[in-house]
Design a protein around this motif. Structure first.
Motif, PDB file in Angstrom:
ATOM      1  N   GLY A 182       0.691  -1.302   0.198  1.00  0.00           N
ATOM      2  CA  GLY A 182       0.081   0.001   0.109  1.00  0.00           C
ATOM      3  C   GLY A 182       0.739   1.285  -0.132  1.00  0.00           C
ATOM      4  O   GLY A 182       0.638   2.409  -0.794  1.00  0.00           O
ATOM      5  N   VAL A 183       1.836   1.212   0.722  1.00  0.00           N
ATOM      6  CA  VAL A 183       2.913   2.525   0.951  1.00  0.00           C
ATOM      7  C   VAL A 183       3.455   2.681  -0.423  1.00  0.00           C
ATOM      8  O   VAL A 183       3.601   3.842  -0.930  1.00  0.00           O
ATOM      9  CB  VAL A 183       3.982   2.453   2.140  1.00  0.00           C
ATOM     10  CG1 VAL A 183       4.860   3.451   2.058  1.00  0.00           C
ATOM     11  CG2 VAL A 183       3.058   1.988   3.358  1.00  0.00           C
TER      12      VAL A 183
ATOM     13  N   THR B 257       4.269   5.366  -5.858  1.00  0.00           N
ATOM     14  CA  THR B 257       4.379   5.377  -7.465  1.00  0.00           C
ATOM     15  C   THR B 257       2.911   5.501  -8.044  1.00  0.00           C
ATOM     16  O   THR B 257       3.055   5.779  -9.250  1.00  0.00           O
ATOM     17  CB  THR B 257       4.783   3.877  -7.629  1.00  0.00           C
ATOM     18  OG1 THR B 257       3.657   2.980  -7.428  1.00  0.00           O
ATOM     19  CG2 THR B 257       5.993   3.444  -6.964  1.00  0.00           C
ATOM     20  N   GLY B 258       1.962   5.950  -7.502  1.00  0.00           N
ATOM     21  CA  GLY B 258       0.685   5.891  -8.095  1.00  0.00           C
ATOM     22  C   GLY B 258       0.045   4.707  -8.733  1.00  0.00           C
ATOM     23  O   GLY B 258      -0.944   4.699  -9.483  1.00  0.00           O
TER      24      GLY B 258
ATOM     25  N   TYR C 206       0.118  -4.660  -7.019  1.00  0.00           N
ATOM     26  CA  TYR C 206       1.466  -5.135  -6.049  1.00  0.00           C
ATOM     27  C   TYR C 206       1.082  -6.442  -5.097  1.00  0.00           C
ATOM     28  O   TYR C 206       2.094  -7.266  -4.869  1.00  0.00           O
ATOM     29  CB  TYR C 206       1.830  -4.253  -5.027  1.00  0.00           C
ATOM     30  CG  TYR C 206       2.631  -2.822  -5.884  1.00  0.00           C
ATOM     31  CD1 TYR C 206       2.953  -2.981  -7.176  1.00  0.00           C
ATOM     32  CD2 TYR C 206       2.663  -1.685  -5.316  1.00  0.00           C
ATOM     33  CE1 TYR C 206       3.803  -2.153  -8.077  1.00  0.00           C
ATOM     34  CE2 TYR C 206       3.291  -0.648  -6.006  1.00  0.00           C
ATOM     35  CZ  TYR C 206       3.663  -0.756  -7.409  1.00  0.00           C
ATOM     36  OH  TYR C 206       4.252   0.186  -8.197  1.00  0.00           O
ATOM     37  N   ARG C 207      -0.225  -6.399  -4.719  1.00  0.00           N
ATOM     38  CA  ARG C 207      -0.237  -7.619  -3.663  1.00  0.00           C
ATOM     39  C   ARG C 207      -0.588  -8.792  -4.307  1.00  0.00           C
ATOM     40  O   ARG C 207      -0.282  -9.787  -3.830  1.00  0.00           O
ATOM     41  CB  ARG C 207      -1.382  -7.194  -2.701  1.00  0.00           C
ATOM     42  CG  ARG C 207      -1.241  -6.027  -1.958  1.00  0.00           C
ATOM     43  CD  ARG C 207      -2.421  -5.864  -1.034  1.00  0.00           C
ATOM     44  NE  ARG C 207      -2.136  -4.661   0.106  1.00  0.00           N
ATOM     45  CZ  ARG C 207      -3.096  -3.462  -0.009  1.00  0.00           C
ATOM     46  NH1 ARG C 207      -3.984  -3.383  -0.754  1.00  0.00           N
ATOM     47  NH2 ARG C 207      -2.748  -2.710   0.885  1.00  0.00           N
TER      48      ARG C 207
ATOM     49  N   SER D  22       8.741  -1.676  -8.235  1.00  0.00           N
ATOM     50  CA  SER D  22       8.033  -0.246  -7.873  1.00  0.00           C
ATOM     51  C   SER D  22       8.856   0.693  -7.836  1.00  0.00           C
ATOM     52  O   SER D  22       8.631   1.950  -8.152  1.00  0.00           O
ATOM     53  CB  SER D  22       7.256  -0.402  -6.387  1.00  0.00           C
ATOM     54  OG  SER D  22       8.256  -0.757  -5.379  1.00  0.00           O
ATOM     55  N   LEU D  23      10.257   0.490  -7.364  1.00  0.00           N
ATOM     56  CA  LEU D  23      11.027   1.633  -7.082  1.00  0.00           C
ATOM     57  C   LEU D  23      12.026   1.820  -7.969  1.00  0.00           C
ATOM     58  O   LEU D  23      12.934   2.750  -8.439  1.00  0.00           O
ATOM     59  CB  LEU D  23      11.606   1.822  -5.571  1.00  0.00           C
ATOM     60  CG  LEU D  23      10.667   2.026  -4.647  1.00  0.00           C
ATOM     61  CD1 LEU D  23      11.338   1.789  -3.383  1.00  0.00           C
ATOM     62  CD2 LEU D  23       9.794   3.125  -4.948  1.00  0.00           C
ATOM     63  N   LEU D  24      12.496   0.785  -8.750  1.00  0.00           N
ATOM     64  CA  LEU D  24      13.601   0.527  -9.621  1.00  0.00           C
ATOM     65  C   LEU D  24      13.291  -0.025 -11.140  1.00  0.00           C
ATOM     66  O   LEU D  24      14.037   0.075 -11.882  1.00  0.00           O
ATOM     67  CB  LEU D  24      14.657  -0.420  -9.032  1.00  0.00           C
ATOM     68  CG  LEU D  24      15.357  -0.051  -7.911  1.00  0.00           C
ATOM     69  CD1 LEU D  24      16.498  -0.973  -7.517  1.00  0.00           C
ATOM     70  CD2 LEU D  24      15.805   1.364  -7.841  1.00  0.00           C
ATOM     71  N   GLY D  25      12.060  -0.265 -11.431  1.00  0.00           N
ATOM     72  CA  GLY D  25      11.431  -0.547 -12.621  1.00  0.00           C
ATOM     73  C   GLY D  25      12.084  -1.978 -13.125  1.00  0.00           C
ATOM     74  O   GLY D  25      12.053  -2.138 -14.241  1.00  0.00           O
ATOM     75  N   ALA D  26      12.331  -2.888 -12.052  1.00  0.00           N
ATOM     76  CA  ALA D  26      12.562  -4.258 -12.433  1.00  0.00           C
ATOM     77  C   ALA D  26      11.714  -5.039 -12.958  1.00  0.00           C
ATOM     78  O   ALA D  26      10.358  -4.891 -13.133  1.00  0.00           O
ATOM     79  CB  ALA D  26      13.152  -4.773 -10.897  1.00  0.00           C
TER      80      ALA D  26
END
Length: 405
Positions: A257-258, A263-264, A270-271, A288-292
């Motif tokens: 959730g965070v 990221t919008g 994600y879950r 979510s943060l590095l676009g992996a």
């Protein structure tokens, strides 16, 4: 970038097996505990050469993104592993191995080198404390160093065998991301602190972390949370009791959730995304943060070693693994080899044990499957004699193929 061992001989149209020169590719997984993928490939080649001494034989060690992938890729690339000092899943000093391709642009990182269960098997497991910080230290090393002046452009992350359930937060902390509570203080490491995260601060993120291409090899489709999630399915293997599983699942759900708010994205995406539950949820943080990218391990390795190109003109394909069963046909090495083999090639599996019927092998597109067990052999005998038995069995299989040709 691909390097293969090839023995060449002229093709011939004569009927004698000794005069035939088929193109043969030996592309096995490791036989766990008894032969590395490179050793298995060499053993298959020896057996094939007994029957087809004039054959063009290519040895291509393979893996599915799990244990042994680092070793298999380095064997194909003709490179040695780098050794560095990191931390294990509970913060103790540990030694890790990592590898780079011959041109230095691609790196392979086995997460278990920094958060693996074997490293912490000497103490009671700590399912809520264990984290991926040591994995992040390996990644940091890859981003900071440039042997020969060439920087890594792509990191192949293999995530099996983990002791942690932290959603990849430890890895990201090592790369400069901060996970903060309501008061703006860093939360506790590991799964224990996930429920306290109120904000994500990426201002200190390593400048190259989001520039490189990250590909995460997974061999499961479990989502991050729920009955099939990281905590419920894999937590008990890492020492989690019922209360731990509930806390870790809730923490991962909160983390999703965070991250979604940051990221919008939709938190439920994600879950419930397939594969995000692998290795304690490592994919959710990196995606979510590095676009992996999350990809099947065998696909990732296949692209890295040029599997399709190596198999393109094969007449005979010899593959293998410790146990051929239904899981072998679900994204593992055997399935990847079968999928990439030419339509007219014979695809033969040499395995420690064969648990598929002849009909199942045919339905899967396999020409045949052979066990290396010499009768009612003891497991220890198979482990000790694996390369020899792989060679003998490959020769037997090739003898049948020669007769058919």
């Amino acid at each position: 970038m691909r390097m293969s061992h090839i023995t060449s001989g002229p093709r011939s149209g004569t009927a004698s097996p000794l005069d035939m020169a088929p193109r043969i590719v030996c592309v096995p997984d490791s036989f766990k505990g008894s032969a590395t993928a490179a050793e298995a490939a060499a053993a298959l080649a020896r057996g094939a050469r007994e029957v087809f001494p004039q054959a063009q034989i290519t040895e291509l060690p393979f893996a599915d993104g799990g244990e042994g992938t680092l070793e298999a890729l380095l064997a194909v690339w003709g490179q040695e592993a780098e050794q560095l000092e990191v931390l294990d899943a509970i913060g103790r000093p540990a030694t890790a191995l990592v590898g780079r391709s011959a041109d230095g642009r691609t790196a392979v990182l086995e997460a278990a080198q920094g958060n693996g269960l074997p490293q912490v098997s000497d103490v009671p497991l700590q399912p809520r404390r264990a984290d991926t910080y040591g994995v992040g230290l390996i990644a940091q090393h890859l981003l900071d160093t440039a042997p020969g002046g060439t920087q890594v452009e792509e990191i192949l992350l293999c995530i099996g065998g983990s002791a942690s359930t932290d959603g990849g937060t430890g890895l990201l902390r090592a790369l400069g991301v901060e996970f903060l509570d309501d008061a703006g203080a860093p939360v506790a490491p590991g799964g224990h602190g996930l429920a306290e995260i109120a904000a994500v601060d990426v201002s200190g993120l390593h400048p190259r972390a989001a520039e490189v291409r990250w590909r995460i090899a997974v061999d499961v489709d479990n989502p991050l949370t729920g009955e099939r999630g990281a905590a419920a399915v894999f937590g008990p293997q890492k020492g989690a009791d019922e209360d731990d599983v509930a806390a870790l699942d809730a923490g991962l759900s909160h983390l999703a959730g965070v991250l979604a708010a940051h990221t919008g994205a939709a938190a439920e995406d994600y879950r419930q995304a397939a594969g995000f539950g692998a290795a304690g949820g490592i994919p959710v943080g990196l995606v979510s943060l590095l676009g992996a990218e999350v990809v099947p391990g065998s696909q990732m390795v296949g692209e890295a070693v040029g599997l399709a190109e190596s198999l393109a003109d094969a007449d005979i394909v010899l593959t293998g693994e410790g146990s051929l069963d239904s899981q072998s046909l679900g994204g593992k090495v055997v399935e990847a080899v079968r999928r990439n083999a030419p339509a007219g090639a014979a695809v033969v599996v040499i395995a420690g044990t064969v648990k598929l019927t002849a009909a199942e092998c045919r339905e899967a597109g396999l020409t045949g499957a052979f066990s290396i067990a010499p009768g009612a052999a003891e497991l220890q005998e198979l482990l000790e004699r694996a390369p020899e038995l792989i060679t003998q069995t490959a020769a037997q299989a090739c003898g049948l193929l020669a007769h058919g040709r």
